[in-house]
Design a protein around this motif. Structure first.
Motif, PDB file in Angstrom:
ATOM      1  N   ARG A 165       1.786 -47.710  -2.518  1.00 18.36           N
ATOM      2  CA  ARG A 165       1.250 -46.780  -3.495  1.00 18.36           C
ATOM      3  C   ARG A 165       2.187 -45.591  -3.663  1.00 18.36           C
ATOM      4  O   ARG A 165       2.998 -45.272  -2.793  1.00 18.36           O
ATOM      5  CB  ARG A 165      -0.128 -46.294  -3.060  1.00 18.36           C
ATOM      6  CG  ARG A 165      -1.240 -47.330  -3.237  1.00 18.36           C
ATOM      7  CD  ARG A 165      -1.398 -47.724  -4.690  1.00 18.36           C
ATOM      8  NE  ARG A 165      -2.588 -48.543  -4.919  1.00 18.36           N
ATOM      9  CZ  ARG A 165      -2.901 -49.064  -6.103  1.00 18.36           C
ATOM     10  NH1 ARG A 165      -2.122 -48.858  -7.157  1.00 18.36           N
ATOM     11  NH2 ARG A 165      -3.998 -49.791  -6.243  1.00 18.36           N
ATOM     12  N   ARG A 169      -0.958 -40.372  -5.420  1.00 18.91           N
ATOM     13  CA  ARG A 169      -1.888 -41.482  -5.574  1.00 18.91           C
ATOM     14  C   ARG A 169      -2.623 -41.423  -6.921  1.00 18.91           C
ATOM     15  O   ARG A 169      -3.158 -40.387  -7.304  1.00 18.91           O
ATOM     16  CB  ARG A 169      -2.896 -41.467  -4.425  1.00 18.91           C
ATOM     17  CG  ARG A 169      -3.877 -42.619  -4.394  1.00 18.91           C
ATOM     18  CD  ARG A 169      -3.138 -43.948  -4.197  1.00 18.91           C
ATOM     19  NE  ARG A 169      -2.457 -43.994  -2.924  1.00 18.91           N
ATOM     20  CZ  ARG A 169      -2.954 -44.550  -1.817  1.00 18.91           C
ATOM     21  NH1 ARG A 169      -4.173 -45.070  -1.856  1.00 18.91           N
ATOM     22  NH2 ARG A 169      -2.261 -44.586  -0.714  1.00 18.91           N
ATOM     23  N   ASP A 174       1.296 -45.865 -10.218  1.00 24.40           N
ATOM     24  CA  ASP A 174       0.233 -46.723  -9.700  1.00 24.40           C
ATOM     25  C   ASP A 174      -0.509 -47.434 -10.826  1.00 24.40           C
ATOM     26  O   ASP A 174      -0.840 -48.625 -10.724  1.00 24.40           O
ATOM     27  CB  ASP A 174      -0.763 -45.893  -8.875  1.00 24.40           C
ATOM     28  CG  ASP A 174      -0.263 -45.584  -7.477  1.00 24.40           C
ATOM     29  OD1 ASP A 174       0.717 -46.220  -7.050  1.00 24.40           O
ATOM     30  OD2 ASP A 174      -0.834 -44.695  -6.816  1.00 24.40           O
ATOM     31  N   ASP A 178      -1.033 -51.479 -11.376  1.00 19.17           N
ATOM     32  CA  ASP A 178      -2.384 -52.052 -11.484  1.00 19.17           C
ATOM     33  C   ASP A 178      -2.537 -52.844 -12.777  1.00 19.17           C
ATOM     34  O   ASP A 178      -3.134 -53.935 -12.787  1.00 19.17           O
ATOM     35  CB  ASP A 178      -3.436 -50.940 -11.421  1.00 19.17           C
ATOM     36  CG  ASP A 178      -3.542 -50.314 -10.045  1.00 19.17           C
ATOM     37  OD1 ASP A 178      -3.171 -50.980  -9.057  1.00 19.17           O
ATOM     38  OD2 ASP A 178      -3.980 -49.148  -9.950  1.00 19.17           O
ATOM     39  N   GLU A 191      -2.337 -50.632   0.180  1.00 25.06           N
ATOM     40  CA  GLU A 191      -3.028 -49.391  -0.162  1.00 25.06           C
ATOM     41  C   GLU A 191      -2.667 -48.225   0.761  1.00 25.06           C
ATOM     42  O   GLU A 191      -2.669 -47.069   0.343  1.00 25.06           O
ATOM     43  CB  GLU A 191      -4.543 -49.618  -0.149  1.00 25.06           C
ATOM     44  CG  GLU A 191      -5.047 -50.612  -1.170  1.00 25.06           C
ATOM     45  CD  GLU A 191      -4.916 -50.094  -2.605  1.00 25.06           C
ATOM     46  OE1 GLU A 191      -4.714 -48.873  -2.784  1.00 25.06           O
ATOM     47  OE2 GLU A 191      -5.019 -50.913  -3.533  1.00 25.06           O
TER      48      GLU A 191
END
Length: 346
Positions: A165, A169, A174, A178, A191
């Motif tokens: 990550r 965050r 990120d 995703d 994670e």
């Protein structure tokens, strides 16, 4: 007549004196024996007090000579609990085994393939936030995608891009990963790992720990993102190696430790490698393989495993502490001219 009363008075006086003398003798004798009795009692009391003092000193010395704190082993011996000690050790071993088999807070998310059969291998391809183009190249060459990736998993081989990550965050980095993963479904996102160059050695701990918790496989393979992989050649090699526990497979090498700061491959803790300044034997980082029990070992002990400046030397240092079976296979030497090698530099 006048002399008679005087004579009588003198006689009475003598009788009184003799009575006083007679009555005082028993008193003297009684007093004498009283003194003796008092001396006897006093002597006994003094002797008893001295004995008590000697006994107290003896007990005090005895207590000082005894160990103040008994060891666990002494207590077990006194209580006759050696059998209990053995049972405790066995229980701890069972607990460690249970933990290694996935009975953790995060239990196995998947167990083998969709058919329930144990997988042959989990292949983790390291990638980063800026490697989107490289990933597309891999998907168009040696790495299957879409339905072909699912069919490969039915054969017992899982391939995932491995990434951590962002330091911030939930930022755009990120979110892009995703979104890409929702489309391709070929990522293993760590994670708890921060994706950064300086954190690369720790990535190996997170990869093997996470992979062994998610998938039940014979082998776990780490692959760099700058090599071209002969996937079928690798599958065939691993298939012939089934059942080999504690296997540490790769292109084994050693080399000088770089001690000059600023140079490539600089090792900040170079002084730990002795006067010779040479690395121990370890598999080259481009591609190497660990059997399941070695991956489990990393998972169980990840909190205490020491990392160095590079992931290959870090993993090599962990393997030195266990009964790993080193398999030096030149087919994993990606820069060699060997024709049957399973990898080549990109």
């Amino acid at each position: 007549m006048e002399t008679l009363p005087m004579t009588t008075a003198k006689s009475s006086e003598r009788r009184g004196r003799s009575k006083q003398i007679q009555t005082s003798k028993p008193s003297v004798v009684l007093a004498f024996f009283s003194c003796l009795a008092w001396l006897y009692v006093a002597g006994r009391l003094w002797q008893d007090a001295e004995n008590r003092t000697l006994l107290s000193n003896f007990l005090k010395k005895s207590m000082e000579q005894r160990p103040k704190v008994l060891t666990v082993e002494d207590k077990l011996m006194l209580l006759g609990c050696k059998d209990l000690e053995r049972r405790i050790v066995e229980a701890e071993m069972d607990l460690t085994l249970a933990k290694s088999q996935g009975y953790l807070k995060n239990q196995l998310l998947q167990s083998g393939s969709s058919s329930g059969k144990k997988l042959l291998a989990v292949i983790g391809v390291y990638t980063g936030f800026g490697s989107h183009l490289n990933r597309n190249v891999y998907r168009g060459s040696w790495m299957p995608k879409g339905d072909a990736l699912k069919k490969l998993e039915e054969r017992g081989v899982v391939i995932r891009f491995v990434i951590g990550r962002s330091a911030n965050r939930g930022d755009s980095l990120d979110r892009k990963i995703d979104a890409e993963n929702r489309e391709t479904k070929d990522f293993l996102i760590l994670e708890d790992h921060e994706e950064a160059q300086e954190e690369l050695p720790k990535k190996a701990k997170f990869f093997f720990s996470t992979a062994v918790q998610i998938w039940d496989a014979e082998f776990y393979v780490k692959v760099d993102d700058n090599i071209d992989l002969d996937l079928e050649g690798l599958i065939g090699l691993l298939d012939r190696s089934r059942g080999q526990e504690s296997a540490y497979i790769g292109c084994m090498k050693s080399g000088d430790v770089v001690t000059e700061e600023g140079r490539q491959w600089y090792e900040p803790e170079w002084w730990k490698f002795g006067d010779g300044k040479s690395y121990f034997r370890h598999a080259a980082g481009s591609i190497f393989v660990l059997s399941r029990n070695l991956a489990q070992y990393i998972n169980i002990n990840s909190a205490s495993l020491k990392t160095y400046a590079h992931d290959d030397t870090s993993v090599g240092s962990w393997m030195m502490g266990v009964q790993a079976i080193y398999k030096d296979d030149n087919r994993f030497c990606c820069s060699s001219i060997n024709r049957d090698k399973v990898c080549s530099m990109f």
